[in-house]
Design a protein around this motif. Structure first.
Motif, PDB file in Angstrom:
ATOM      1  N   PRO A 149       0.827  -1.216   0.000  1.00 22.47           N
ATOM      2  CA  PRO A 149       0.000   0.000   0.000  1.00 22.47           C
ATOM      3  C   PRO A 149       0.858   1.261   0.000  1.00 22.47           C
ATOM      4  O   PRO A 149       1.688   1.450   0.880  1.00 22.47           O
ATOM      5  CB  PRO A 149      -0.802  -0.119   1.298  1.00 22.47           C
ATOM      6  CG  PRO A 149      -0.790  -1.591   1.619  1.00 22.47           C
ATOM      7  CD  PRO A 149       0.558  -2.059   1.171  1.00 22.47           C
ATOM      8  N   LEU A 150       0.654   2.112  -0.995  1.00 16.77           N
ATOM      9  CA  LEU A 150       1.413   3.351  -1.118  1.00 16.77           C
ATOM     10  C   LEU A 150       0.575   4.579  -0.794  1.00 16.77           C
ATOM     11  O   LEU A 150       1.044   5.521  -0.167  1.00 16.77           O
ATOM     12  CB  LEU A 150       1.989   3.482  -2.530  1.00 16.77           C
ATOM     13  CG  LEU A 150       3.414   3.022  -2.776  1.00 16.77           C
ATOM     14  CD1 LEU A 150       4.418   3.942  -2.137  1.00 16.77           C
ATOM     15  CD2 LEU A 150       3.629   1.592  -2.343  1.00 16.77           C
ATOM     16  N   THR A 151      -0.661   4.589  -1.266  1.00 15.38           N
ATOM     17  CA  THR A 151      -1.580   5.680  -0.933  1.00 15.38           C
ATOM     18  C   THR A 151      -2.913   5.067  -0.533  1.00 15.38           C
ATOM     19  O   THR A 151      -3.288   3.997  -1.016  1.00 15.38           O
ATOM     20  CB  THR A 151      -1.817   6.646  -2.108  1.00 15.38           C
ATOM     21  OG1 THR A 151      -2.424   5.940  -3.197  1.00 15.38           O
ATOM     22  CG2 THR A 151      -0.517   7.274  -2.560  1.00 15.38           C
ATOM     23  N   ASN A 320      -1.857   0.512  -4.593  1.00 18.02           N
ATOM     24  CA  ASN A 320      -0.769  -0.327  -4.099  1.00 18.02           C
ATOM     25  C   ASN A 320       0.213  -0.628  -5.223  1.00 18.02           C
ATOM     26  O   ASN A 320      -0.187  -0.727  -6.391  1.00 18.02           O
ATOM     27  CB  ASN A 320      -1.318  -1.649  -3.555  1.00 18.02           C
ATOM     28  CG  ASN A 320      -2.347  -1.444  -2.454  1.00 18.02           C
ATOM     29  OD1 ASN A 320      -2.391  -0.405  -1.811  1.00 18.02           O
ATOM     30  ND2 ASN A 320      -3.181  -2.447  -2.235  1.00 18.02           N
ATOM     31  N   TYR A 321       1.475  -0.814  -4.870  1.00 10.05           N
ATOM     32  CA  TYR A 321       2.492  -1.165  -5.853  1.00 10.05           C
ATOM     33  C   TYR A 321       2.744  -2.675  -5.817  1.00 10.05           C
ATOM     34  O   TYR A 321       2.986  -3.245  -4.753  1.00 10.05           O
ATOM     35  CB  TYR A 321       3.798  -0.422  -5.568  1.00 10.05           C
ATOM     36  CG  TYR A 321       3.846   0.996  -6.105  1.00 10.05           C
ATOM     37  CD1 TYR A 321       2.685   1.681  -6.455  1.00 10.05           C
ATOM     38  CD2 TYR A 321       5.054   1.664  -6.249  1.00 10.05           C
ATOM     39  CE1 TYR A 321       2.729   2.979  -6.938  1.00 10.05           C
ATOM     40  CE2 TYR A 321       5.115   2.965  -6.727  1.00 10.05           C
ATOM     41  CZ  TYR A 321       3.944   3.622  -7.073  1.00 10.05           C
ATOM     42  OH  TYR A 321       3.999   4.907  -7.551  1.00 10.05           O
ATOM     43  N   MET A 340       9.678   4.009  -2.495  1.00  8.16           N
ATOM     44  CA  MET A 340       8.447   4.781  -2.646  1.00  8.16           C
ATOM     45  C   MET A 340       7.547   4.670  -1.408  1.00  8.16           C
ATOM     46  O   MET A 340       6.782   5.587  -1.096  1.00  8.16           O
ATOM     47  CB  MET A 340       7.696   4.330  -3.888  1.00  8.16           C
ATOM     48  CG  MET A 340       8.411   4.620  -5.197  1.00  8.16           C
ATOM     49  SD  MET A 340       8.503   6.382  -5.595  1.00  8.16           S
ATOM     50  CE  MET A 340       6.898   6.634  -6.369  1.00  8.16           C
ATOM     51  N   ALA A 341       7.636   3.534  -0.708  1.00 10.32           N
ATOM     52  CA  ALA A 341       6.783   3.306   0.466  1.00 10.32           C
ATOM     53  C   ALA A 341       7.362   3.899   1.742  1.00 10.32           C
ATOM     54  O   ALA A 341       6.675   3.943   2.767  1.00 10.32           O
ATOM     55  CB  ALA A 341       6.558   1.809   0.659  1.00 10.32           C
ATOM     56  N   ASP A 342       8.603   4.358   1.697  1.00 13.78           N
ATOM     57  CA  ASP A 342       9.262   4.903   2.884  1.00 13.78           C
ATOM     58  C   ASP A 342       8.479   6.086   3.448  1.00 13.78           C
ATOM     59  O   ASP A 342       7.865   6.873   2.702  1.00 13.78           O
ATOM     60  CB  ASP A 342      10.675   5.343   2.514  1.00 13.78           C
ATOM     61  CG  ASP A 342      11.434   5.914   3.697  1.00 13.78           C
ATOM     62  OD1 ASP A 342      11.861   5.137   4.552  1.00 13.78           O
ATOM     63  OD2 ASP A 342      11.567   7.156   3.757  1.00 13.78           O
TER      64      ASP A 342
END
Length: 432
Positions: A149-151, A320-321, A340-342
């Protein structure tokens, strides 16, 4: 969404192969099985819907500057989610390595993982404990992690504070009745002339599935129940869809809404022609941009979406990526997803775009709250949000929902009959 003949045939073959191979508990070393080593380093692609903010490219530029031998190239797909999904499926069913990292809508995970189009992600290398729990489940299928999950996202009610104040309305509406009452008061103002009351996505797109789910969930109904069985042939589901039907019939929602997508609605709100707008958080930053593109800068706020008897049930959205099972350089892809998820990257992205992060701590970050005062409201909305149907044949299910509900909204089919028809369609699509 109607698939092209090629996509339908190839997707059918993929499903057949999946059925023959079980659920991935056997050999996981074959490409496309969803498991195996994530090996290979070198250039990769990031496949995503349209980046309206331009910030995704900035983040990728930061990665590329630090990894000149493992650069990332963005492949931008159409703006409409149905079209994005179709192109990703076309790539997967032809086993192409053109797509590496996929920016997936949260409801696509089950379909893509079940068809073995995704590589399984190593849970021990990705810190999901710091994320909002509701977001983590969107990346899982049968207990395994297939997407990071990214956003996140949850529906919010954008409303014009200036117009409500002039109309003597001190608080945003908590119920549908309160919203209509506020509209009537604003309409009596000189400033209210030419301003539409309410808008949500009801065009025949994925947005309509979201809208239908929110309306039905808000009345206590479900599209698919906890056991996975269709449940739209109920009084609660009919009540939810009738709310939308009557909103158009009574002129509360403009008939033009039937042809508008999310971006069309955003432009309508930013032009100052809309009082209440059910929209995703990304609109906040764009509507507050002081570059002449918005006429409502400093004149709006957000609140939970209303329901029949109190706050409604917002839909859980987000992206999600994931890594394509057929991609090369999967080790680079995994490292890029970690980047990117950091938390630092998520914060920077949220500040630049108003996209909702998945890292829980960012919702309590003073700098974030200063820029986006609604974050506590959004966090609660995400934690209590409900998902669209989580089904393997999601493309067919969402197309059925869109078709039946759109017919009801357009007056082609009475709501009761539309729900009966949809119940029958969904039963066929969800029966093993």
């Amino acid at each position: 969404m109607r698939r092209t003949p090629l996509v339908s045939v190839l997707a059918g073959l993929a499903l057949a192969l999946t059925a023959c191979g079980g659920d991935g508990d056997g050999d996981t070393t074959t490409a496309g099985s969803g498991g195996g080593e994530l090996t290979g380093r070198g250039p990769i692609t990031l496949v995503s819907g349209k980046d309206r903010s331009g910030n995704m490219q900035k983040m990728v530029d930061g990665w590329n500057a630090a990894h000149p031998n493992e650069t990332v190239r963005i492949i931008e797909l159409p703006d409409e989610p149905n079209d994005q999904r179709q192109q990703m499926i076309q790539n997967a069913t032809t086993r192409s390595d053109a797509y590496t990292v996929l920016n997936l809508d949260v409801v696509w995970t089950a379909e893509f993982a079940a068809n073995r189009w995704l590589a399984e992600l190593p849970k021990n290398q990705l810190d999901t404990a710091k994320l909002l729990p509701a977001t983590v489940t969107t990346g899982e299928y049968r207990g395994r992690l297939y997407a990071m999950p990214l956003t996140s996202d949850s529906g919010l009610l954008f409303y014009r504070t200036d117009l409500l104040k002039k109309a003597g309305v001190s608080e945003p509406p908590k119920t549908w009745a309160e919203m209509w009452d506020a509209c009537d008061k604003v309409k009596k103002l000189p400033e209210g002339k030419g301003v539409d009351c309410y808008l949500t996505e009801v065009g025949k797109t994925e947005g309509l599935t979201v809208t239908a789910a929110e309306a039905i969930n808000s009345t206590g109904g479900n599209i698919v129940d906890a056991s996975g069985k269709p449940a739209v042939n109920t009084p609660q589901a009919k009540e939810g869809v009738d709310f939308l039907v009557n909103a158009i019939k009574d002129g509360r929602m403009p008939k033009a809404a039937l042809t508008l997508d999310g971006e069309g609605g955003r432009r309508h709100f930013q032009a100052g022609k809309l009082l209440f707008h059910r929209q995703w958080p990304y609109q906040y930053g764009l509507a507050n941009t002081d570059d002449g593109s918005s006429k409502v800068v400093g004149k709006f706020a957000v609140a939970p979406i209303p329901g029949p008897n109190g706050p409604g049930a917002a839909n859980l959205g987000g992206h999600n990526y994931a890594i394509s099972a057929f991609a090369k350089n999967k080790a680079t892809a995994l490292d890029f997803i970690k980047y990117m998820a950091d938390e630092k990257q998520q914060k920077a992205n949220s500040l630049a775009t108003s996209q909702a992060p998945t890292v829980a701590a960012l919702y309590d970050d003073p700098e974030m709250i200063k820029k986006y005062p609604y974050l506590p409201t959004l966090k609660a909305a995400i934690q209590n949000a409900k998902s669209r149907p989580v089904v393997v044949r999601y493309g067919d299910v969402t197309a059925a929902i869109q078709g039946s509900v759109y017919d009801a909204l357009g007056g082609k089919t009475p709501t009761g009959q539309a729900m009966t028809d949809l119940q029958n369609k969904l039963t066929e699509l969800t029966t093993p």
